[in-house]
Design a protein around this motif. Structure first.
Motif, short mmCIF file in Angstrom:
data_model
loop_
_atom_site.label_atom_id
_atom_site.label_comp_id
_atom_site.label_asym_id
_atom_site.label_seq_id
_atom_site.Cartn_x
_atom_site.Cartn_y
_atom_site.Cartn_z
N TRP A 200 0.79 -1.20 -0.09
CA TRP A 200 0.02 0.00 0.01
C TRP A 200 0.97 1.16 -0.13
N LEU B 63 -1.95 -3.35 6.63
CA LEU B 63 -2.64 -1.93 6.63
C LEU B 63 -3.21 -1.92 8.12
N ILE C 268 -4.34 1.93 -2.49
CA ILE C 268 -4.53 0.58 -1.93
C ILE C 268 -4.77 -0.39 -2.95
#
Length: 310
Positions: free
Chosen positions: A172, A237, A269
């Motif tokens: 991400w 995340l 993402i």
């Protein structure tokens, strides 16, 4: 003598082109890359980005003007040719079997208009494998920052790449898109062009293959802006890891020690992380307490990041 009248071929070309343009304008054309890219037109085989060094700061004018030296880097992005094509056979024209071809032409238009987005997300996803202006990979653990603002003196190595323990984890990205220079550069040399080989009985292509070819192409490429505008992580995340990345970015300094003023505002993402991101950034409360990350960042998800280079 021709078995297909010339006016029928001309109408076919018009219909295919019209459907191609409908595809270019379709609501599913992906323009999401424009959120984190800047467009720098090209007028040659490549662009050399010498402006990607540190710019001198503003000083109080006391005595002679201070002539700041810009640290220059030669970072070159070469243009490439991209194309997509569809063809129609003589028998398909004769038997009026063209509905599927018109849909293909629409898909062709949609696909080539979405191609810059594909390139831009791929550049982001593979930034840990490709070099940027300072000679390091765009996402790297050893970006050099110098003690003096002219690029001399002791070197501090700064990381914008946070690798987790799982080698198969998806990445991400935390980006600063608030400034003039964006993390990714889209460099168009030409706009999209629609072409056909036409069809005549004397055409060698038609004689050999009995097909009429239609295609689209453009010339251009993508490259990298300033590494300090982007942070990559393959750690889970979580609120803690997002906060860690945010704090690190806002503390980055330029050559000479002045804070760069990085202001992360966009979390990019894989679409597989959509619900995790929503829990972290879109919930006002977590376990009954105020969520300090609520609405801190805009979230941009893309399935193009679900399967990326390792």
């Amino acid at each position: 003598m021709s078995v297909i009248k010339p006016e029928r071929i001309k109408q076919l070309e018009t219909d295919v082109k019209m459907n191609f343009q409908l595809g270019q304008e379709h609501k599913k054309v992906d323009k999401s890359h424009e959120r984190f890219t800047m467009t720098v037109p090209s007028n040659s085989a490549s662009n050399t980005y010498e402006w990607l060094g540190e710019m001198p700061g503003v000083n109080e004018w006391v005595g002679p003007r201070k002539l700041g030296n810009v640290q220059m880097f030669a970072y070159e992005v070469h243009n490439k040719s991209w194309e997509a094509s569809v063809q129609v056979t003589e028998m398909e024209v004769m038997n009026n079997q063209l509905a599927g071809k018109y849909l293909n032409a629409q898909k062709l238009g949609q696909t080539i208009e979405s191609h810059p987005a594909k390139l831009s997300f791929l550049a982001l996803a593979s930034g840990h494998l490709n070099t940027c202006y300072d000679g390091q990979n765009f996402f790297d653990t050893e970006h050099p920052v110098f003690a003096n603002n002219d690029g001399t003196g002791a070197v501090t190595k700064v990381s914008n790449n946070d690798e987790g323990d799982d080698p198969d984890a998806l990445a991400w990205f935390l980006l600063d898109t608030t400034d003039i220079i964006q993390p990714i550069v889209f460099q168009p040399r030409t706009s999209v062009r629609f072409m056909t080989n036409g069809r005549t009985d004397e055409s060698e292509a038609f004689f050999m293959e009995k097909v009429i070819k239609f295609g689209a192409d453009y010339y251009g490429n993508v490259g990298y802006g300033l590494w300090c505008k982007a942070y990559r992580s393959t750690k889970p995340l979580t609120a803690e890891n997002i906060e860690k990345a945010y704090v690190e970015m806002t503390n980055w300094k330029a050559n000479g020690g002045e804070n760069l003023g990085v202001a992360p505002d966009l979390l990019v993402i894989p679409s597989l992380m959509k619900f995790d991101a929503a829990k972290i950034l879109k919930s006002k409360f977590i376990d009954g307490t105020d969520n300090t990350l609520y609405d801190l960042l805009e979230v941009l998800e893309s399935p193009k990041l679900n399967n990326v280079p390792k």
